[in-house]
Scaffold this motif. Sequence first.
Motif, short mmCIF file in Angstrom:
data_model
loop_
_atom_site.label_atom_id
_atom_site.label_comp_id
_atom_site.label_asym_id
_atom_site.label_seq_id
_atom_site.Cartn_x
_atom_site.Cartn_y
_atom_site.Cartn_z
N GLY A 253 14.56 -4.85 -1.42
CA GLY A 253 15.39 -3.66 -1.39
C GLY A 253 14.84 -2.51 -2.21
O GLY A 253 15.40 -1.43 -2.23
N SER A 254 13.73 -2.75 -2.89
CA SER A 254 13.16 -1.75 -3.80
C SER A 254 11.99 -1.03 -3.13
O SER A 254 11.12 -1.68 -2.53
CB SER A 254 12.67 -2.41 -5.09
N PRO A 255 11.91 0.31 -3.28
CA PRO A 255 10.76 1.06 -2.76
C PRO A 255 9.58 1.07 -3.72
O PRO A 255 8.58 1.73 -3.46
CB PRO A 255 11.33 2.47 -2.60
N PHE A 256 9.66 0.32 -4.82
CA PHE A 256 8.70 0.43 -5.92
C PHE A 256 7.35 -0.18 -5.59
O PHE A 256 6.31 0.30 -6.03
CB PHE A 256 9.30 -0.26 -7.14
N TYR A 257 7.33 -1.24 -4.78
CA TYR A 257 6.12 -2.03 -4.61
C TYR A 257 5.33 -1.58 -3.38
O TYR A 257 5.90 -1.42 -2.29
CB TYR A 257 6.46 -3.51 -4.51
N CYS A 258 4.04 -1.36 -3.56
CA CYS A 258 3.19 -0.94 -2.44
C CYS A 258 2.54 -2.12 -1.73
O CYS A 258 1.91 -1.95 -0.69
CB CYS A 258 2.11 0.03 -2.92
N GLY A 259 2.68 -3.29 -2.26
CA GLY A 259 2.15 -4.48 -1.61
C GLY A 259 2.49 -5.71 -2.43
O GLY A 259 3.01 -5.62 -3.55
N GLY A 260 2.21 -6.87 -1.85
CA GLY A 260 2.54 -8.09 -2.56
C GLY A 260 1.98 -9.32 -1.87
O GLY A 260 1.18 -9.24 -0.94
N LEU A 261 2.43 -10.44 -2.35
CA LEU A 261 1.97 -11.73 -1.86
C LEU A 261 3.09 -12.73 -2.10
O LEU A 261 3.74 -12.69 -3.15
CB LEU A 261 0.70 -12.11 -2.62
N HIS A 262 3.31 -13.62 -1.15
CA HIS A 262 4.31 -14.68 -1.32
C HIS A 262 3.60 -16.01 -1.40
O HIS A 262 2.79 -16.36 -0.53
CB HIS A 262 5.32 -14.71 -0.18
N ALA A 263 3.87 -16.76 -2.48
CA ALA A 263 3.31 -18.11 -2.67
C ALA A 263 4.47 -19.10 -2.55
O ALA A 263 5.46 -18.97 -3.28
CB ALA A 263 2.64 -18.22 -4.03
N PRO A 264 4.38 -20.09 -1.67
CA PRO A 264 5.56 -20.88 -1.30
C PRO A 264 5.94 -22.01 -2.25
O PRO A 264 7.03 -22.57 -2.13
CB PRO A 264 5.17 -21.45 0.07
N LYS B 277 7.63 -17.79 -4.82
CA LYS B 277 7.71 -16.59 -5.65
C LYS B 277 6.93 -15.45 -5.01
O LYS B 277 5.97 -15.66 -4.26
CB LYS B 277 7.18 -16.85 -7.06
N LEU B 278 7.36 -14.23 -5.31
CA LEU B 278 6.65 -13.03 -4.90
C LEU B 278 5.72 -12.59 -6.03
O LEU B 278 6.05 -12.73 -7.21
CB LEU B 278 7.63 -11.89 -4.61
N HIS B 279 4.56 -12.05 -5.66
CA HIS B 279 3.72 -11.28 -6.58
C HIS B 279 3.80 -9.84 -6.11
O HIS B 279 3.51 -9.57 -4.93
CB HIS B 279 2.28 -11.77 -6.56
N GLY B 280 4.18 -8.93 -6.98
CA GLY B 280 4.36 -7.54 -6.57
C GLY B 280 3.40 -6.60 -7.24
O GLY B 280 3.16 -6.71 -8.45
N ALA B 281 2.83 -5.66 -6.48
CA ALA B 281 1.93 -4.63 -7.01
C ALA B 281 2.54 -3.26 -6.78
O ALA B 281 3.10 -2.98 -5.71
CB ALA B 281 0.56 -4.72 -6.33
N ALA B 282 2.41 -2.39 -7.79
CA ALA B 282 3.00 -1.05 -7.71
C ALA B 282 1.95 0.05 -7.70
O ALA B 282 2.31 1.22 -7.55
CB ALA B 282 3.95 -0.83 -8.89
N GLU B 283 0.69 -0.28 -7.84
CA GLU B 283 -0.37 0.74 -7.87
C GLU B 283 -1.68 0.10 -7.42
O GLU B 283 -1.78 -1.13 -7.28
CB GLU B 283 -0.49 1.31 -9.28
N PRO B 284 -2.72 0.92 -7.18
CA PRO B 284 -3.98 0.38 -6.66
C PRO B 284 -4.59 -0.74 -7.50
O PRO B 284 -5.12 -1.71 -6.94
CB PRO B 284 -4.89 1.62 -6.61
N GLN B 285 -4.53 -0.63 -8.84
CA GLN B 285 -5.09 -1.70 -9.65
C GLN B 285 -4.35 -3.00 -9.43
O GLN B 285 -4.95 -4.09 -9.40
CB GLN B 285 -5.05 -1.32 -11.13
#
Length: 457
Positions: free
Chosen positions: A189-200, A149-157
């Motif tokens: 495909g989305s420009p929304f996320y500024c960073g993330g993490l993948h957990a396998p 799964k992906l964990h997605g972040a959209a802002e600094p917090q």
Amino acid sequence: MSFERDPLSHAGAVGRRQLGLPSPHSDGCNAWYEMLPLPPASTVLMGQQCADWVVLGAGLAGLAAARRLAELHPQSSIALVEASRVGFGTAGRNSGFMIDLPHDLRSHSYTGDCQVDRDQIRLNRVAIDWLRQIVRKHDIACDWQERGKLHGAAEPQGLADLEDFARGLDALGEPYTALDGRDMARITGSPFYCGGLHAPGCVLVQPAALVRGLGASLPENVRLFEESPIQTLEIGSPHRLITRQGALTTPRLILATNAYASRLPGLGLSGRMLPIYTFASMTRPLDAGEAIRLGGDPCWGLVPADPMGTTVRRLGNGRICIRNSFRYRPSLKADAAVLRRVREIHQRSFRRRFPMFDNVEMTHTWGGALCLSRNGGAPFGELAPGLYSALCQNGLGLTRGTLAGKSIAEFASGVDSDVLALMLKQPRPCRNPPEPWLGLGVRSTLAWKEWQAGIER
């Protein structure tokens, strides 16, 4: 092993308590269930019957309990009773994440105490391994995908929350891959996320298909009764479940009704569990041109950096599922007005993430009840003589529901294991404040946490 007509006289039963059960509500149009073919005709509980064991509720916990009982007691009769159709209720309404890692909805970084987290990881993976064996053995077509799964972040917090989560995974020795905004755009495909993490370790499934497949592959000594809502539950020696068309008597009963059990009086459950609704919507399938415009991987699942944010799944059939919004619903119902407001929220959340689409609308919106406790505990064990509980999964229904059902069958059968010892270590749910203070507190807390989630929602 046989199912027999009930030879017991109601007048001769001792120590009886009569409890009324709430009837399940449809709570919108569940796309997971609607995408499946029509099921075969159901078997309705009719007439006076008895069984050696009865499991009430055919969600993940109930299905696991019935299966494990059948394995441990091949000569015994086991009845599994469901108010609606298997896969139609809460178990078939989640987002299909079979999560192995800590996933504490009360924590911004999901993780907490290291030893508690290690125990939870072990329990979750036992459940995943067991379900994997069943799915493979019976060739259950549930779109089982071991892609993490992906964990997605959209802002600094959100990025800060993911950094906390990553530190927690480092402490646990768990693998993950850090992702920047370009990585997230390449995958989603989305420009929304500024960073993330993948957990396998997470497994993605079609939840309604999984649940229906589990119901269709039960051992021969399990009889499944569907569309058989219980009107009255008589707790005593023996227990008796009464419907409009019949009754079922048993010396041993397992409760696997999750949030619905929160309204059962006299069992030490009421006033300790919180029925919290969460909601999801699904789009129509993207056409070929839209899929090309979006790009990214054709199938993925993402949970938000903030647990109160928006979960997103892109399915191989071209649909996109959005899940957010939490409501305290002690009535265990979500009316049409609530569903309309939630759909508008989901549409806004979708457009934030996928601004390239201005005419992709939600075709389905539905709700489902989580069962939470304020301290993360669960009433696992024996509530009364011959009455067992596999309730309160605290937001991890696919894994913890499965494990609770499997483990309570072993507990009731006197089978010891290290896993069962861990299940018995979990705290009992703490007592809630009385109404109206409970409702005021829970609703204000949910509203505050959703506001704190910001654009992650």
